[in-house]
Scaffold this active site. Sequence first.
Site, PDB file in Angstrom:
ATOM      1  N   TRP A 103       0.813  -1.223   0.000  1.00 15.18           N
ATOM      2  CA  TRP A 103       0.000   0.000   0.000  1.00 15.18           C
ATOM      3  C   TRP A 103       0.840   1.263   0.000  1.00 15.18           C
ATOM      4  CZ3 TRP A 103      -4.383  -0.750  -1.999  1.00 15.18           C
ATOM      5  CH2 TRP A 103      -5.042  -1.966  -1.815  1.00 15.18           C
ATOM      6  N   ASP A 119      -1.180   6.637   6.593  1.00 16.61           N
ATOM      7  CA  ASP A 119      -2.316   5.819   6.158  1.00 16.61           C
ATOM      8  C   ASP A 119      -2.616   4.830   7.293  1.00 16.61           C
ATOM      9  OD1 ASP A 119      -4.031   3.934   5.101  1.00 16.61           O
ATOM     10  OD2 ASP A 119      -2.763   3.396   3.394  1.00 16.61           O
ATOM     11  N   LYS A 138     -12.483  -1.130   6.908  1.00 18.95           N
ATOM     12  CA  LYS A 138     -11.746  -2.150   7.651  1.00 18.95           C
ATOM     13  C   LYS A 138     -12.099  -2.112   9.130  1.00 18.95           C
ATOM     14  CE  LYS A 138      -8.222  -1.692   4.217  1.00 18.95           C
ATOM     15  NZ  LYS A 138      -8.610  -2.894   3.470  1.00 18.95           N
TER      16      LYS A 138
HETATM   17  C1  LIG Z   1      -3.486   0.079   4.276  1.00 22.36           C
HETATM   18  C2  LIG Z   1      -4.354   0.323   3.097  1.00 22.36           C
HETATM   19  N1  LIG Z   1      -4.305   1.524   2.492  1.00 22.36           N
HETATM   20  C3  LIG Z   1      -5.059   1.806   1.414  1.00 22.36           C
HETATM   21  C4  LIG Z   1      -5.917   0.876   0.885  1.00 22.36           C
HETATM   22  C5  LIG Z   1      -6.729   1.224  -0.322  1.00 22.36           C
HETATM   23  O1  LIG Z   1      -8.015   1.452   0.070  1.00 22.36           O
HETATM   24  P1  LIG Z   1      -9.233   1.596  -0.977  1.00 22.36           P
HETATM   25  O2  LIG Z   1      -9.498   0.265  -1.526  1.00 22.36           O
HETATM   26  O3  LIG Z   1     -10.325   2.125  -0.085  1.00 22.36           O
HETATM   27  O4  LIG Z   1      -8.825   2.583  -1.994  1.00 22.36           O
HETATM   28  C6  LIG Z   1      -6.029  -0.376   1.495  1.00 22.36           C
HETATM   29  C7  LIG Z   1      -6.990  -1.373   0.959  1.00 22.36           C
HETATM   30  O5  LIG Z   1      -7.100  -2.486   1.360  1.00 22.36           O
HETATM   31  C8  LIG Z   1      -5.222  -0.663   2.617  1.00 22.36           C
HETATM   32  O6  LIG Z   1      -5.287  -1.863   3.223  1.00 22.36           O
END
Ligand SMILES: Cc1ncc(COP(=O)(O)O)c(C=O)c1O
Length: 367
Positions: free
Chosen positions: A107, A176, A200
């Site tokens: 990520w 994040d 989540k």
């Molecule tokens: C730590 C993390 N950041 C960002 C994201 C991306 O999120 P989204 O699917 O809402 O764009 C995820 C998705 O699983 C994630 O686990």
Amino acid sequence: MDAKRQVVNFGAGPAKLPRSVLLEAQKELVDYKGLGISVLEMSHRTSDFSKIINTAENLLRELLNIPENYKVIFLQGGGSGQFSAVPLNLIGLKEGRCADYVVTGAWSAKAAKEAEKYAKVNIVHPKLGSYTKIPDTSSWNLKPDASYVYYCANETVHGVEFDFVPDVRGTVLVCDMSSNFLSRPVDVSKFGVIFAGAQKNAGCAGVTVVIVREDLLGFALKECPIVLDYKVQAGNGSLYNTPPCYSIYIMSLVLEWIKNNGGTPAMDKQSSIKSQMIYDIIDKSNGFYVCPVEKKSQSRMNIPFRIGNIKGDEALEKKFLDKAVELNMISLKGHRLAGAVNAEVSAFPAGRDNEVHPVSLCSNFYG
Ligand SMILES: Cc1ncc(COP(=O)(O)O)c(C=O)c1O
């Protein structure tokens, strides 16, 4: 609500919600608090919706002890939307248009790649051969002219979690927190921006929480889409455009649930206990289960592991996952980029009570 099939859902997100939240939502679905309409049908400009969004904000402020000089905004576009929004809003803080990124998994790697569209990206540490640890902070090369330093508190795919807030010597810190949001108390004052997709740990898909320090508003590049502009959204109470009303409503119910169940200190304790149960089995399995992540960076949210050996014995892993399905445990299959199995033991800190724990499956399968 009588679910015909009782399953244990280990999905990383959208993840399990507390049953009481689902029941409350069901009760209010058609007629919200006697108004005769559903939240799904409610205008975001009504005083009734104001109450919902204000409740969500106030609960978040209370649960995370958010200082007054921070704005809380509710946006669309997910965590991925923030991979763009962060550089679009913050890269203009300094002239050099440079940003520091700590890349500890899939990520943060995606976030750094997206930022390259708008910024000179400096990966602060030597490139990692695999995402199994947090590089020693003594090896970090932070640039004094960086507009911000970015990291991901919990890498959902790779199971690497920070158990500390990096000291970035006064540079704006961006985090994040999508997959460990609200799972422990956080000192918000150490951050410039915290963001988290709700699906989540804090609700359902559709809404992303952004907590941003007020002095960082107003630096967006002119190319920044207006719906992602922190200043515009903060100035409009997240109502510049139609917000994800129902997702915000669900979030308010979840936040209330977390508050009534001991808040972030209780979620912290539960996350440690539950994850440790799995790590104990892995550690005592004589190499039958292997978690590739270095001990001190092992996630308390999601535990990727292989079965049989470090690379995974395909037949054994299939057998394990088949057994899980037989026991009505779903979504234990790991991400294609990491382990074969990914036990999301506490990805949703709120929702793991009174359930068959994968511990029993792991210990029986090994034993
Ligand atoms: C730590 C993390 N950041 C960002 C994201 C991306 O999120 P989204 O699917 O809402 O764009 C995820 C998705 O699983 C994630 O686990």
